[in-house]
Design a protein around this motif. Structure first.
Motif, PDB file in Angstrom:
ATOM      1  N   ALA A 173       1.516  -8.959  -7.579  1.00 20.06           N
ATOM      2  CA  ALA A 173       0.747  -8.698  -8.804  1.00 20.06           C
ATOM      3  C   ALA A 173       0.332  -7.230  -8.876  1.00 20.06           C
ATOM      4  CB  ALA A 173      -0.489  -9.598  -8.832  1.00 20.06           C
ATOM      5  N   ILE A 174      -0.099  -6.700  -7.751  1.00 19.54           N
ATOM      6  CA  ILE A 174      -0.529  -5.286  -7.732  1.00 19.54           C
ATOM      7  C   ILE A 174       0.663  -4.359  -7.979  1.00 19.54           C
ATOM      8  CG2 ILE A 174      -1.327  -3.460  -6.137  1.00 19.54           C
ATOM      9  CD1 ILE A 174      -3.463  -5.507  -5.245  1.00 19.54           C
ATOM     10  N   LEU A 175       1.794  -4.674  -7.351  1.00 21.26           N
ATOM     11  CA  LEU A 175       2.981  -3.824  -7.547  1.00 21.26           C
ATOM     12  C   LEU A 175       3.458  -3.881  -9.000  1.00 21.26           C
ATOM     13  CD1 LEU A 175       5.074  -4.295  -4.276  1.00 21.26           C
ATOM     14  CD2 LEU A 175       3.727  -2.324  -4.985  1.00 21.26           C
ATOM     15  N   ALA A 176       3.381  -5.081  -9.604  1.00 17.66           N
ATOM     16  CA  ALA A 176       3.799  -5.222 -11.011  1.00 17.66           C
ATOM     17  C   ALA A 176       2.865  -4.421 -11.917  1.00 17.66           C
ATOM     18  CB  ALA A 176       3.787  -6.701 -11.402  1.00 17.66           C
ATOM     19  N   LEU A 190      -4.801   5.288   1.760  1.00 16.92           N
ATOM     20  CA  LEU A 190      -3.786   4.537   2.512  1.00 16.92           C
ATOM     21  C   LEU A 190      -4.127   4.534   4.003  1.00 16.92           C
ATOM     22  CD1 LEU A 190      -0.862   3.238   2.714  1.00 16.92           C
ATOM     23  CD2 LEU A 190      -0.047   5.565   3.070  1.00 16.92           C
ATOM     24  N   LEU A 191      -4.497   5.702   4.520  1.00 20.28           N
ATOM     25  CA  LEU A 191      -4.745   5.818   5.964  1.00 20.28           C
ATOM     26  C   LEU A 191      -6.047   5.147   6.377  1.00 20.28           C
ATOM     27  CD1 LEU A 191      -3.775   9.576   6.247  1.00 20.28           C
ATOM     28  CD2 LEU A 191      -2.366   7.621   6.839  1.00 20.28           C
ATOM     29  N   ALA A 192      -7.036   5.134   5.474  1.00 20.25           N
ATOM     30  CA  ALA A 192      -8.339   4.532   5.802  1.00 20.25           C
ATOM     31  C   ALA A 192      -8.279   3.010   5.771  1.00 20.25           C
ATOM     32  CB  ALA A 192      -9.392   5.037   4.832  1.00 20.25           C
ATOM     33  N   THR A 193      -7.225   2.468   5.135  1.00 15.36           N
ATOM     34  CA  THR A 193      -7.165   0.999   5.001  1.00 15.36           C
ATOM     35  C   THR A 193      -5.966   0.378   5.728  1.00 15.36           C
ATOM     36  OG1 THR A 193      -5.937   1.237   2.933  1.00 15.36           O
ATOM     37  CG2 THR A 193      -8.315   1.015   2.738  1.00 15.36           C
ATOM     38  N   THR A 194      -5.173   1.200   6.413  1.00 12.96           N
ATOM     39  CA  THR A 194      -3.979   0.680   7.084  1.00 12.96           C
ATOM     40  C   THR A 194      -3.918   1.171   8.530  1.00 12.96           C
ATOM     41  OG1 THR A 194      -2.908   1.084   4.955  1.00 12.96           O
ATOM     42  CG2 THR A 194      -1.492   0.319   6.713  1.00 12.96           C
ATOM     43  N   ARG A 195      -3.749   0.239   9.459  1.00  9.35           N
ATOM     44  CA  ARG A 195      -3.608   0.621  10.871  1.00  9.35           C
ATOM     45  C   ARG A 195      -2.225   1.231  11.087  1.00  9.35           C
ATOM     46  NH1 ARG A 195      -6.647  -4.065  11.795  1.00  9.35           N
ATOM     47  NH2 ARG A 195      -8.472  -3.661  13.072  1.00  9.35           N
ATOM     48  N   ASN A 196      -2.118   2.090  12.138  1.00  4.03           N
ATOM     49  CA  ASN A 196      -0.823   2.713  12.460  1.00  4.03           C
ATOM     50  C   ASN A 196       0.256   1.662  12.704  1.00  4.03           C
ATOM     51  OD1 ASN A 196      -1.906   5.245  12.291  1.00  4.03           O
ATOM     52  ND2 ASN A 196      -2.380   5.389  14.459  1.00  4.03           N
ATOM     53  N   GLU A 197      -0.123   0.584  13.419  1.00  5.25           N
ATOM     54  CA  GLU A 197       0.860  -0.459  13.766  1.00  5.25           C
ATOM     55  C   GLU A 197       1.351  -1.156  12.494  1.00  5.25           C
ATOM     56  OE1 GLU A 197      -2.269  -0.407  14.948  1.00  5.25           O
ATOM     57  OE2 GLU A 197      -1.873   0.420  16.933  1.00  5.25           O
ATOM     58  N   GLU A 198       0.422  -1.400  11.573  1.00  2.00           N
ATOM     59  CA  GLU A 198       0.802  -2.042  10.303  1.00  2.00           C
ATOM     60  C   GLU A 198       1.779  -1.152   9.543  1.00  2.00           C
ATOM     61  OE1 GLU A 198      -3.252  -4.519   9.183  1.00  2.00           O
ATOM     62  OE2 GLU A 198      -3.034  -2.477   8.495  1.00  2.00           O
ATOM     63  N   MET A 199       1.488   0.143   9.586  1.00  6.40           N
ATOM     64  CA  MET A 199       2.321   1.096   8.857  1.00  6.40           C
ATOM     65  C   MET A 199       3.742   1.102   9.436  1.00  6.40           C
ATOM     66  SD  MET A 199       0.798   3.857   6.811  1.00  6.40           S
ATOM     67  CE  MET A 199      -0.333   4.774   7.808  1.00  6.40           C
ATOM     68  N   LYS A 241       0.828  -1.205   0.000  1.00  8.86           N
ATOM     69  CA  LYS A 241       0.000   0.000   0.000  1.00  8.86           C
ATOM     70  C   LYS A 241       0.865   1.260   0.000  1.00  8.86           C
ATOM     71  CE  LYS A 241      -2.866  -1.999   3.139  1.00  8.86           C
ATOM     72  NZ  LYS A 241      -3.955  -2.083   4.126  1.00  8.86           N
ATOM     73  N   MET A 242       1.972   1.215   0.765  1.00 12.28           N
ATOM     74  CA  MET A 242       2.824   2.413   0.827  1.00 12.28           C
ATOM     75  C   MET A 242       3.552   2.645  -0.503  1.00 12.28           C
ATOM     76  SD  MET A 242       4.338   2.627   4.681  1.00 12.28           S
ATOM     77  CE  MET A 242       4.575   0.918   5.068  1.00 12.28           C
ATOM     78  N   ILE A 243       4.102   1.571  -1.064  1.00 16.83           N
ATOM     79  CA  ILE A 243       4.808   1.727  -2.352  1.00 16.83           C
ATOM     80  C   ILE A 243       3.799   2.091  -3.442  1.00 16.83           C
ATOM     81  CG2 ILE A 243       6.236   0.539  -4.088  1.00 16.83           C
ATOM     82  CD1 ILE A 243       7.318  -1.193  -1.724  1.00 16.83           C
ATOM     83  N   GLY A 244       2.622   1.456  -3.377  1.00 16.90           N
ATOM     84  CA  GLY A 244       1.564   1.754  -4.342  1.00 16.90           C
ATOM     85  C   GLY A 244       1.151   3.219  -4.282  1.00 16.90           C
ATOM     86  N   THR A 245       1.080   3.757  -3.064  1.00 13.29           N
ATOM     87  CA  THR A 245       0.719   5.174  -2.899  1.00 13.29           C
ATOM     88  C   THR A 245       1.749   6.060  -3.604  1.00 13.29           C
ATOM     89  OG1 THR A 245      -0.325   4.682  -0.793  1.00 13.29           O
ATOM     90  CG2 THR A 245       0.273   6.971  -1.166  1.00 13.29           C
TER      91      THR A 245
END
Lengths: 264, 248
Positions: A235-238, A122-131, A21-25
């Motif tokens: 797959a998503i990153l590619a 990114l923020l709506a779908t990722t918890r702080n701890e995950e980040m 998610k971070m790289i995708g952003t």
């Protein structure tokens, strides 16, 4: 006090690895930066809004609808006077608005709104701890990640403490309802002192607690939550990499998606 | 820049980074939408009162705290984007400039790292450093944001510098109120936390301070120099500021 944009849902975007998610952003930011023609930027904006809908994150977006509208309006009003184009639409003394600068303003407004929507997604779908765990996995030094995650946890605590201090002073007669914003701000400044002292006292307590448990900043760590990259993440990153390359080719190779040459 | 990196080995400094970041972010979020100046980019910053105070009292921890706090403010405020990177760097360098200029800005630099409200030189140093460090933050953020095509350089640099200078000037009241408690009672002045009798001043420090000053002046006066547009002077002054920071 709850200050978070995270929306706890079970969507495909929520299930992705935080690194994806971070790289995708960042890739989406790069795609948005590739064009300054409003049509091309609008296409990317629409695609990201559709992604938000599919990830059930539209609620977070709706919360910021006013700021998004303001971003676009402000940009449309401001940029035409700072960017110059050949086709003049209106002029008065040194002020000039051209067709190109107006379109550029619309594109920049959309670009800014797209940045905000992408960040929000990114923020709506990722918890702080995950980040923070994702950042550690991406080789961010542990002490920096520790400081970041501690700060993220402390923000609601300090915001809550601040609200309590304000309420206590209001109950003692402090008037914060003044319509003059400067006056209102002036009354808020003295409240910064107890807020500051109560927060800074916390530093010694937390440091002692950490030292008593043998906290060593540069020791090797293991994580309770270990993010794992799966096939869908790759797959998503590619796919996103191909899209970034396509956008760069359209802009740099075919010179498409440009209303103002020489500007990003 | 030694202390900016060596501080990550000290537990108390790491905690100070987190606490500074959280206070700054909490204040940013609380007033994010109160009075917007450039929607999503700049607003009247009540949190600006913490800028110089954190940079002076907590040195490198304050600098990192300001950078991370600004980033967290963007995250919670819903304005996170590529511009946030500029905000992080700008706020980090502002914090760095505050504690570095205090001991490097010859001829008014302090031999000892301390604030004395009764000493006029402390006030002169505070006011000058507030203005210069605000300029550092303004130039760095405005160059980056203009490069991304978000807001024109000449608009944003002036808004940020004005915002931060006002915040810094009001912040002196906070510094006066909390300096003795932070240093005497809590023992949290950064040189005490890092066990330094006095911070080491590099031989190139004063030169770096003046290079940084030149970069700020050039950056903020760009647009007034004929034949040199802000699109050239902005990035050039950002480069000079970074060079000044490296020399200090």
């Amino acid at each position: 006090m709850i200050i978070s944009l995270f929306q706890d849902r079970d969507s495909w975007l929520h299930r992705l690895d935080p690194r994806t998610k971070m790289i995708g952003t960042i890739m989406l930011f790069a795609m948005t930066l590739s064009f300054n023609d409003p049509l091309y930027v609008a296409f990317i904006t629409a695609a990201i809004v559709c992604t938000a809908v599919s990830a059930h994150a539209i609620g977070a977006l709706w919360k910021l609808r006013l700021i998004l509208m303001l971003l676009v309006l402000f940009s449309v009003a401001l940029w035409p006077f700072f960017a110059e184009g050949p086709t003049t639409l209106w002029s008065w003394r040194s002020l000039k608005v051209s067709r190109e600068s107006l379109l550029f303003g619309v594109a920049m407004g959309l670009r800014l709104a797209t940045f905000v929507i992408t960040g929000l997604l990114l923020l709506a779908t990722t918890r702080n701890e995950e980040m923070t765990n994702g950042l550690i996995k991406m080789k961010l030094p542990y002490p920096v990640a520790f400081a970041l995650s501690t700060a993220l946890r402390l923000v609601p605590t300090f915001a809550g403490a601040g609200a309590t201090i304000v309420e206590a002073q209001v109950s003692r007669g402090l008037d914060l309802e003044s319509k003059n914003p400067a006056l209102r701000m002036g009354k808020l400044i003295p409240l910064a002192v107890p807020m500051f002292i109560s927060a800074i006292r916390y530093t010694n307590l937390l440091a002692m607690a950490l030292e008593s448990k043998g906290f060593t900043p540069d020791a090797a760590r293991t994580l309770y939550y270990e993010p794992v990259m799966k096939t869908r993440d790759w797959a998503i990153l590619a796919s996103l990499s191909i899209l970034v390359a396509l956008c760069l080719y359209l802009r740099l190779g075919l010179d498409l998606g440009v209303v103002m040459a020489g500007r990003m | 820049m030694t202390y900016l990196f060596s501080m990550w080995k000290n537990t108390r400094m790491i905690v100070l980074v987190a606490v500074c970041a959280a206070i700054y972010a909490a204040a940013l979020i609380a007033f994010k939408t109160a009075i917007p100046l450039v929607p999503g980019i700049a607003e009247v910053r009540v949190a600006g009162v913490f800028l110089v105070v954190f940079g002076f009292l907590f040195g490198p921890a304050g600098a990192w705290g300001l950078g991370l706090g600004n980033l967290i403010g963007d995250v919670f405020g819903g304005t996170f984007g590529p511009g946030s990177l500029g905000g992080f760097v700008g706020n980090l360098l502002q914090g760095y400039a505050i504690y570095s200029l205090w001991i490097n800005l010859a001829p008014i630099a302090g031999k000892h790292y301390e604030w004395k409200a009764g000493n006029p030189l402390s006030w002169v140093r505070y006011i000058l450093i507030t203005m210069l460090s605000s300029g550092v933050c303004a130039v760095m953020i405005a160059v980056w944001v203009d490069l991304l095509g978000i807001v024109p350089y000449s608009v944003l640099s002036k808004i940020i510098v004005l915002n931060n200078v006002v915040g810094g000037m009001v912040g002196v009241l906070l510094l006066i109120a909390v300096y003795d408690i932070t240093r005497g009672q809590l023992g949290l002045l950064w040189i005490d936390v890092m066990d330094l009798e006095r911070p080491v001043r590099r031989a190139t420090g004063p030169l770096g301070a003046w290079v940084l000053t030149a970069g700020v002046v050039l950056g903020l006066t760009s647009g007034l120099i004929p034949y040199l547009p802000p699109s050239i002077l902005g990035p050039a002054s950002a480069g000079i500021i970074i060079l000044g920071c490296l020399l200090m």
